[in-house]
Design a protein around this motif. Sequence first.
Motif, PDB file in Angstrom:
ATOM      1  N   PHE A   1      74.228   4.197 -63.570  1.00  0.00           N
ATOM      2  CA  PHE A   1      73.264   4.118 -64.671  1.00  0.00           C
ATOM      3  C   PHE A   1      73.646   2.987 -65.621  1.00  0.00           C
ATOM      4  CE2 PHE A   1      72.609   5.123 -69.153  1.00  0.00           C
ATOM      5  CZ  PHE A   1      71.224   5.195 -69.224  1.00  0.00           C
ATOM      6  N   ALA A   2      74.946   2.923 -65.985  1.00  0.00           N
ATOM      7  CA  ALA A   2      75.397   1.894 -66.928  1.00  0.00           C
ATOM      8  C   ALA A   2      75.155   0.500 -66.374  1.00  0.00           C
ATOM      9  CB  ALA A   2      76.870   2.096 -67.252  1.00  0.00           C
ATOM     10  N   ALA A   3      75.413   0.315 -65.085  1.00  0.00           N
ATOM     11  CA  ALA A   3      75.182  -0.998 -64.473  1.00  0.00           C
ATOM     12  C   ALA A   3      73.698  -1.347 -64.469  1.00  0.00           C
ATOM     13  CB  ALA A   3      75.733  -1.007 -63.050  1.00  0.00           C
ATOM     14  N   ASP A   4      72.862  -0.373 -64.138  1.00  0.00           N
ATOM     15  CA  ASP A   4      71.417  -0.621 -64.053  1.00  0.00           C
ATOM     16  C   ASP A   4      70.814  -0.882 -65.426  1.00  0.00           C
ATOM     17  OD1 ASP A   4      68.863  -0.535 -62.412  1.00  0.00           O
ATOM     18  OD2 ASP A   4      68.435   1.065 -63.846  1.00  0.00           O
ATOM     19  N   ILE A   5      71.174  -0.059 -66.403  1.00  0.00           N
ATOM     20  CA  ILE A   5      70.577  -0.212 -67.737  1.00  0.00           C
ATOM     21  C   ILE A   5      71.069  -1.495 -68.398  1.00  0.00           C
ATOM     22  CG2 ILE A   5      72.294   0.994 -69.172  1.00  0.00           C
ATOM     23  CD1 ILE A   5      68.483   1.478 -69.387  1.00  0.00           C
ATOM     24  N   THR A   6      72.307  -1.909 -68.089  1.00  0.00           N
ATOM     25  CA  THR A   6      72.810  -3.179 -68.628  1.00  0.00           C
ATOM     26  C   THR A   6      71.974  -4.341 -68.114  1.00  0.00           C
ATOM     27  OG1 THR A   6      75.078  -2.357 -68.864  1.00  0.00           O
ATOM     28  CG2 THR A   6      74.790  -4.750 -68.710  1.00  0.00           C
TER      29      THR A   6
ATOM     30  N   TYR B   1      80.538  -4.873 -71.758  1.00  0.00           N
ATOM     31  CA  TYR B   1      79.568  -3.918 -72.294  1.00  0.00           C
ATOM     32  C   TYR B   1      79.265  -2.814 -71.284  1.00  0.00           C
ATOM     33  CZ  TYR B   1      75.160  -1.775 -73.466  1.00  0.00           C
ATOM     34  OH  TYR B   1      74.191  -0.836 -73.708  1.00  0.00           O
ATOM     35  N   ALA B   2      79.008  -3.177 -70.029  1.00  0.00           N
ATOM     36  CA  ALA B   2      78.665  -2.187 -69.006  1.00  0.00           C
ATOM     37  C   ALA B   2      79.815  -1.204 -68.798  1.00  0.00           C
ATOM     38  CB  ALA B   2      78.309  -2.876 -67.691  1.00  0.00           C
TER      39      ALA B   2
END
Length: 213
Positions: free
Chosen positions: A108-113, A200-201
């Motif tokens: 999720f973190a990678a995708d939303i970043t 950030y990610a």
Amino acid sequence: MAKVKSARSYDSSLRRAQASQTRLRILDSAERLFAKRGYAATTMEAIAAEAGVATDTVYASFGSKAGVLHRLLDVRVGGDEAPVPLLEREGPRSVRALPTPRRQVARFAADITERLERARPVDDIMCGAASVDPEIAALRGRMQQTRYENMKEFVSWLASRGSFRGGMSEEDAAAHVWTLASPEVHGLLRRERGWTRDRYAAWLAETISRTLL
């Protein structure tokens, strides 16, 4: 007859591709002008001139300047013009399919970043426009609510794999993710503090995991 049908199909596909390229060129031009001049000072005529099209083409494609900004954000969030809801796109679908909450959070973190990298500059434009345009203010309010609903859905995927830290409710978990993965926080860390995209990610994945799991 078969050859005629094939030629017509080719012509139709070519026209659709050309129309899509024109719309994307208009959106790219609008983003440049909104960032340089501000939303209020940018006219539909200026967007058309920057894109090299007739002003009528801009109106026909997007209806209004608010329509241009709305569609610009949609395309930056989604990554393309395809009329596919966000949660049905490949990234969110891959998050949902993962077997453990920690892997779901990392993906999720990678995708939303990736999406924030494209969309946050446009959200910055929308924030500025909202202060002077009630229509944009209402639009951003609706989009913030949609973003929250999407986070609630993500949280429900995590909840299906196990409970949250300290018995946290799904509602509270969604509020945490909605805040942590917001354009505002992304801007503070990426723009103001100068963090790299990867930093950030990684921070986002770790912070969500520590908060929820």
